[in-house]
Design an enzyme around this catalytic site. Structure first.
Site, PDB file in Angstrom:
ATOM      1  N   HIS A 167      18.156  33.050 -28.247  1.00 36.29           N
ATOM      2  CA  HIS A 167      18.510  33.893 -27.501  1.00 36.29           C
ATOM      3  C   HIS A 167      18.503  35.280 -27.865  1.00 36.29           C
ATOM      4  CE1 HIS A 167      21.881  34.018 -30.240  1.00 36.29           C
ATOM      5  NE2 HIS A 167      22.494  35.064 -29.698  1.00 36.29           N
ATOM      6  N   ASN A 197      33.427  41.427 -27.805  1.00 37.24           N
ATOM      7  CA  ASN A 197      33.531  40.999 -29.066  1.00 37.24           C
ATOM      8  C   ASN A 197      32.929  42.288 -29.841  1.00 37.24           C
ATOM      9  OD1 ASN A 197      33.262  39.392 -31.462  1.00 37.24           O
ATOM     10  ND2 ASN A 197      31.019  39.585 -31.428  1.00 37.24           N
ATOM     11  N   GLN A 198      31.779  42.765 -29.523  1.00 39.54           N
ATOM     12  CA  GLN A 198      31.344  44.109 -30.053  1.00 39.54           C
ATOM     13  C   GLN A 198      32.104  45.187 -29.281  1.00 39.54           C
ATOM     14  OE1 GLN A 198      27.128  44.140 -31.020  1.00 39.54           O
ATOM     15  NE2 GLN A 198      27.170  41.948 -31.233  1.00 39.54           N
ATOM     16  N   TYR A 217      31.566  30.665 -39.688  1.00 37.72           N
ATOM     17  CA  TYR A 217      30.781  31.427 -38.603  1.00 37.72           C
ATOM     18  C   TYR A 217      29.223  31.032 -38.595  1.00 37.72           C
ATOM     19  CZ  TYR A 217      28.576  34.980 -35.567  1.00 37.72           C
ATOM     20  OH  TYR A 217      28.039  35.583 -34.512  1.00 37.72           O
ATOM     21  N   ASN A 242      28.564  42.230 -25.459  1.00 35.74           N
ATOM     22  CA  ASN A 242      29.066  40.943 -25.972  1.00 35.74           C
ATOM     23  C   ASN A 242      30.454  40.532 -25.683  1.00 35.74           C
ATOM     24  OD1 ASN A 242      29.416  39.134 -28.939  1.00 35.74           O
ATOM     25  ND2 ASN A 242      27.762  38.789 -27.478  1.00 35.74           N
ATOM     26  N   ARG A 269      15.310  86.310 -44.121  1.00 34.29           N
ATOM     27  CA  ARG A 269      16.391  86.640 -44.966  1.00 34.29           C
ATOM     28  C   ARG A 269      17.495  85.686 -45.171  1.00 34.29           C
ATOM     29  NH1 ARG A 269      20.600  90.786 -42.833  1.00 34.29           N
ATOM     30  NH2 ARG A 269      18.856  91.054 -41.253  1.00 34.29           N
TER      31      ARG A 269
END
Length: 492
Positions: free
Chosen positions: A78, A405-406, A50, A402, A274
């Site tokens: 990008h 994808n995300q 990748y 995305n 307290r």
């Protein structure tokens, strides 16, 4: 700092200034071994990698560009789409320290000169200009780190000695050589949650300092008012059952050692005094959780893919997913807001003539003609309101992006940067209370009877003149914050 040693939060704090960073023989060997393995994998047409052979994100199904140099541009161009103000320089340098250490572990496949170039940068004040907005804390902090990578190549902007310059000019003035990157180098620089981890670590250090300061200011407040110290009684707090409460009560009890109650206070103080062992103790337990997350983040490698040469494995996965840091940052935000709330309530108690053991309203030396800390209290109210508004969890706000994808994202960057901001507000609230406690010495407040409480008050009196007549107090709040946090970190 040696990149072959464990990374700590203290390293990140020191990284704001020029610091020597060493990539020794052990680091060089493992980076070289990883890079050689990557070269063999890339030469095999049947092994996908990748970002080195492919497009990015949802476009992974398409081939990347033909040359290494073009693939670098394909990675970074990008992503330079961020917006907003530049991130604080301490966050940027800390983020790059985290990134450098991660790459130096030798499982990211980067070129050795990338690690060496980053190490050289830390010996100067060169700091890339990174925009605040753009990361969702998944696939790494892609957009802000892309700006860093571009600046290291001589593109975009950077800071040198605090001045914002074109990056190429800043590199030249710093005596640095622009980095040459291929596609894998570029992706490895951006594909980790280093901004998130850095901002969270810096915020944690600041909130911990304010948490200690709040304990000490509570003790000083109780002593000045003449309150009985029974709220830190060891058997009482032990029966509560929570470790954090015991830790806080033990520390506060040491500060209150020697105090003599005035006998004029109510049997039970308001909760803002307290219940502080219980409230600040719960914060201590939460801070310990955040400590663990930050330690794990600093010791981990955040990247994708990872290259395990000894096993001939290229592992594609999600080590760039900042969910632990997102949860921890949200927890830290709640801690900051809770400590800030009790500090503001203590300030309110201290300026109220009905509850402050006979001192004048607003601690004014001549109420009406003087206004004491009235403006400071107004500002403290505004700070608490801002902290409450900002403490809404970010980690539950996932939005798909995305091309799905995300499809789930942690928003850890949002959470960490928001908490970094809250830490600064909490420090100012501690300074506001510290300034008011200093003023009690001028308007007839009781001299503390516990030696350590008296020592803290004397430190404040020595650094800040009394408010008489009225004067601008914005800088005094910051001075008081510095005095109390420094004192709290040194006195055991």
């Amino acid at each position: 700092m040696d990149l072959g040693s464990p990374l700590t939060g203290e390293h990140l704090l020191r990284a704001v200034d020029p610091v020597q960073v060493l990539a020794g023989p052990v680091v060089a060997e493992r980076v070289h071994r990883s890079r050689e393995f990557l070269s063999r994998v890339l030469a095999d047409d049947d092994r996908p990698v990748y970002g080195a052979k492919t497009g990015f994100g949802a476009l992974v199904v398409f081939a990347g560009r033909d040359t290494d140099a073009d693939q670098c541009d394909n990675t970074l161009a990008h992503l330079t789409a961020g917006q907003g103000p530049d991130l604080p320089l301490d966050v940027v340098r800390a983020a790059l320290m985290v990134r450098t250490w991660s790459l130096a572990q030798g499982i990211s496949g980067v070129s050795a000169h990338v690690v060496d170039g980053l190490a050289a940068m830390f010996g100067t004040s060169f700091t890339p200009a990174m925009p605040r907005y753009g990361s969702v804390g998944a696939s790494g902090d892609l957009i802000p780190l892309a700006y860093a990578a571009q600046a290291l190549r001589g593109r975009g902007f950077a800071y040198l000695d605090g001045a914002r310059l074109p990056a190429m000019d800043a590199l030249a003035a710093a005596g640095l050589t622009p980095l040459e990157l291929d596609g894998r180098d570029a992706l490895a620089l951006v594909n980790g949650t280093s901004v998130t981890t850095a901002a969270l670590s810096l915020a944690l250090s600041s909130v911990r300092a304010s948490h200690r300061a709040a304990q000490d200011l509570t003790c000083l407040l109780a002593d000045v008012l003449g309150a009985a110290p029974g709220f830190v009684e060891p058997r009482l707090v032990s029966a509560y059952g929570h470790r954090g409460a015991r830790v806080v009560a033990d520390r506060m009890r040491a500060r209150l050692d020697g105090t003599r109650p005035s006998g004029d206070r109510p049997l039970q103080e308001p909760y803002s005094i307290r219940c502080t062992p219980q409230l600040l103790g719960a914060c201590e337990d939460a801070l310990r959780y955040v400590d663990d997350v930050v330690s794990a983040d600093l010791a981990g490698v955040s990247d994708n893919p990872l290259f395990f040469a000894e096993d001939d494995v290229v592992a594609h996965g999600g080590n760039f997913f900042g969910q632990p840091a997102a949860f921890a940052a949200d927890m830290l935000a709640m801690v900051a807001a809770s400590v800030g709330n009790v500090v503001e309530r203590q300030l309110d108690l201290l300026i109220d003539p009905v509850r402050n053991s006979g001192m004048p309203p607003m601690l004014a030396a001549g109420p009406g003609r003087q206004h004491g800390v009235q403006g400071v209290q107004l500002a403290a109210t505004a700070l608490v309101a801002e902290m409450r508004r900002s403490a809404v969890p970010a980690s539950t706000q996932s939005l798909p992006t995305n091309l799905h994808n995300q499809d789930v994202v942690p928003f850890g960057t949002h959470a960490a940067l928001r908490t970094y901001d809250l830490a600064a507000l909490l420090r100012l609230l501690c300074g506001s209370l510290a300034l008011a406690l200093r003023q009690t010495a001028h308007v007839g407040g009781r001299r503390p009877t516990a030696p350590r409480c008296a020592e803290l008050l004397d430190a404040l009196v020595g650094a800040i003149p009394p408010v008489d007549p009225d004067r601008p107090l914005d800088s005094d709040v910051r001075v008081a914050a510095g005095v109390v946090t420094a004192w709290s970190s040194q006195v055991r």
